[in-house]
Write an enzyme that holds these catalytic residues in place. Sequence first.
Site, PDB file in Angstrom:
ATOM      1  N   ARG A   1      17.798   0.262  -9.425  1.00 53.14           N
ATOM      2  CA  ARG A   1      16.479   0.440  -8.800  1.00 53.14           C
ATOM      3  C   ARG A   1      15.959   1.853  -8.994  1.00 53.14           C
ATOM      4  NH1 ARG A   1      20.231   0.021  -4.971  1.00 53.14           N
ATOM      5  NH2 ARG A   1      20.804   2.023  -4.064  1.00 53.14           N
ATOM      6  N   ASN A   2      16.860   2.790  -9.294  1.00 55.17           N
ATOM      7  CA  ASN A   2      16.461   4.183  -9.487  1.00 55.17           C
ATOM      8  C   ASN A   2      16.338   4.577 -10.961  1.00 55.17           C
ATOM      9  OD1 ASN A   2      16.124   4.733  -6.819  1.00 55.17           O
ATOM     10  ND2 ASN A   2      18.250   5.314  -6.495  1.00 55.17           N
TER      11      ASN A   2
ATOM     12  N   ASP B   1      14.895   8.553 -10.290  1.00 55.12           N
ATOM     13  CA  ASP B   1      14.698   8.834  -8.875  1.00 55.12           C
ATOM     14  C   ASP B   1      15.899   9.608  -8.375  1.00 55.12           C
ATOM     15  OD1 ASP B   1      14.197   8.664  -6.068  1.00 55.12           O
ATOM     16  OD2 ASP B   1      12.807   7.040  -6.534  1.00 55.12           O
TER      17      ASP B   1
ATOM     18  N   ASP C   1      23.009   8.458  -5.758  1.00 60.48           N
ATOM     19  CA  ASP C   1      22.333   7.175  -5.533  1.00 60.48           C
ATOM     20  C   ASP C   1      21.999   6.507  -6.862  1.00 60.48           C
ATOM     21  OD1 ASP C   1      21.173   5.082  -4.202  1.00 60.48           O
ATOM     22  OD2 ASP C   1      19.294   6.131  -3.757  1.00 60.48           O
TER      23      ASP C   1
ATOM     24  N   LYS D   1       6.182   2.091 -18.546  1.00 59.25           N
ATOM     25  CA  LYS D   1       5.322   0.914 -18.377  1.00 59.25           C
ATOM     26  C   LYS D   1       6.004  -0.319 -17.804  1.00 59.25           C
ATOM     27  CE  LYS D   1       3.976  -1.592 -22.007  1.00 59.25           C
ATOM     28  NZ  LYS D   1       3.552  -2.016 -23.330  1.00 59.25           N
TER      29      LYS D   1
HETATM   30  P1  AMP Z   1       9.689   5.269  -5.950  1.00 57.60           P
HETATM   31  O1  AMP Z   1       8.799   6.015  -5.030  1.00 57.60           O
HETATM   32  O2  AMP Z   1      10.303   6.146  -7.002  1.00 57.60           O
HETATM   33  O3  AMP Z   1      10.688   4.473  -5.185  1.00 57.60           O
HETATM   34  O4  AMP Z   1       8.755   4.230  -6.788  1.00 57.60           O
HETATM   35  C1  AMP Z   1       8.227   3.043  -6.240  1.00 57.60           C
HETATM   36  C2  AMP Z   1       7.856   2.104  -7.383  1.00 57.60           C
HETATM   37  O5  AMP Z   1       6.838   2.689  -8.197  1.00 57.60           O
HETATM   38  C3  AMP Z   1       9.012   1.802  -8.341  1.00 57.60           C
HETATM   39  O6  AMP Z   1       9.747   0.671  -7.946  1.00 57.60           O
HETATM   40  C4  AMP Z   1       8.324   1.562  -9.681  1.00 57.60           C
HETATM   41  O7  AMP Z   1       7.978   0.209  -9.814  1.00 57.60           O
HETATM   42  C5  AMP Z   1       7.052   2.400  -9.578  1.00 57.60           C
HETATM   43  N1  AMP Z   1       7.228   3.672 -10.304  1.00 57.60           N
HETATM   44  C6  AMP Z   1       7.777   4.823  -9.847  1.00 57.60           C
HETATM   45  N2  AMP Z   1       7.754   5.776 -10.793  1.00 57.60           N
HETATM   46  C7  AMP Z   1       7.196   5.228 -11.891  1.00 57.60           C
HETATM   47  C8  AMP Z   1       6.912   5.695 -13.225  1.00 57.60           C
HETATM   48  N3  AMP Z   1       7.197   6.945 -13.601  1.00 57.60           N
HETATM   49  N4  AMP Z   1       6.334   4.831 -14.101  1.00 57.60           N
HETATM   50  C9  AMP Z   1       6.040   3.565 -13.718  1.00 57.60           C
HETATM   51  N5  AMP Z   1       6.285   3.053 -12.490  1.00 57.60           N
HETATM   52  C10 AMP Z   1       6.857   3.868 -11.578  1.00 57.60           C
END
Ligand code: AMP
Length: 508
Positions: free
Chosen positions: A366-367, A380, A362, A305
């Site tokens: 941020r990940n 990530d 990586d 969240k």
């Molecule tokens: P990503 O594609 O993993 O780079 O995700 C992009 C953005 O989506 C991230 O910066 C998070 O803010 C949000 N996000 C990704 N995965 C989740 C998750 N499992 N729960 C909540 N927010 C997420």
Amino acid sequence: RAGSDVTITVGAKNETFALFSAEKPHDWCIPFSVDGNPPPALRWLFNGSALVQGKYIRTKIVEYEHNSTVVHGCLYLNGPTHVNNGNYTLLAHNPLGADARTVLGRFMDNPFTKPRLPSGPVDRTASPPSLQVSVAVALAVFACLFLSIMLIVLNKCGRHSKFGAAVLAQDDDIAMSLHFMNLGSSPQSSAESKLEGLKTNFIENPQYFCDSCVHHIKRRDIVLKWELGEGAFGKVFLAECYNLIPEQEKMLVAVKALKEATESARLDFQREAELLTVLQHEHIVRFYGVCTDGEPLVMVFEYMKHGDLNRFLRSHGPDAKILDNGNGQSFGQLTLSQMLQIATQIASGMVYLASLHFVHRDLATRNCLVGRSLVVKIGDFGMSRDIYSTDYYRVGGRTMLPIRWMPPESILYRKFTAESDIWSFGVVLWEIFTYGKQPWYQLSNTEAIECITQGRELERPRTCPSEVYDIMQGCWQREPQQRQNIKEIHSRLQALVKTPPVYLDVLG
Ligand code: AMP
């Protein structure tokens, strides 16, 4: 004025919708003005039926006109998606009269289908078509304007930052002088770069595929709610997922939709899904499965969240007030003990990955993702993100590298190992204790590369006890073999969580 009939304007004087970020980020406002005495009661219909209001959709009066019975307000929609597209009708009545006005709200195309015009029953209380058309046109113009402004702002930030300027000017020089990654010359999108990164990741971690064990989820069981963010792979949505686990009929999940479904993107998607299925640990974000019946291809994850750790750190540091997203869930500034808890959890996830001989390549805040009660998980496993693109360095036009998190041997020879992950973990510790600052933020990419390869270290953050800085320095040994191993680091952090060191914040 004396008792009067009711008149409404919806869509504001110039009949446009506005995006308001003052209240909450992602809040859209359908502006309206109402005039009537006594003040009229207000009610909204959505596609002709009563609109249920709550935390995410609500009416608010934002201004009472001086010496007048006119009030201005907003119907706020938080992060509206395609399910919120449709006719919004404002009904206002007082004992002397009533009025109704309708506007068409079109927020987003349905990501699960090809773009099409919104359909639905004709609303007989709707405004004349001319009003709807003008509001729709105004909405489209606003969307274009908003995008243009965003592009200008992004461009400007790029030009202002030393980093952006350096990348533009020196990209090719660096690619030549550092002989390691001249992979070709065709320009690549960030998604392609990410896929490129993943491919390499997979080649280095070949044993983690399990074709048959990926769980498949039916598309009809996924109900999108709103957008959470966007990564290089595509958009991420909050969704409700039915029949996922036996204990719950439905639960909140995060859904990642793949934006391009080329043959090679599909293959990489499948590979990442197989890999994610295998990785299961309390500090690795939980992967529930994929949905591949139709387009787009989606991956389903547990919903964390508080989103990504970098943003979380920034919004819980000294600049918290400026960045507070107004959701009323502020933790205040993070304490030393909370920072140690965050670091220990990431270390625990890394111990697990190292036990599988999995090289992350990586690791960065941020990940990582933050859930309730400050639970942190590594979330990530690909490379590069659109919103954090300045954290990556594009080399030779193709590959994006997170050089600020990389040890000398990865920068110079593109060598990624469990030891290079440990170096990155040290940088993650530094990020945590600086409330999410970018490592070497004061330097351009080329300057950062120079510093790292010459053996300069990041400085001790102001709020960092020497016991923690010692751990960072243990991660930044030039010789990979001399770096501390992740198990030891984890134990040292666990000990510090139990008895947090006292630190003096050096003023200055
Ligand atoms: P990503 O594609 O993993 O780079 O995700 C992009 C953005 O989506 C991230 O910066 C998070 O803010 C949000 N996000 C990704 N995965 C989740 C998750 N499992 N729960 C909540 N927010 C997420």
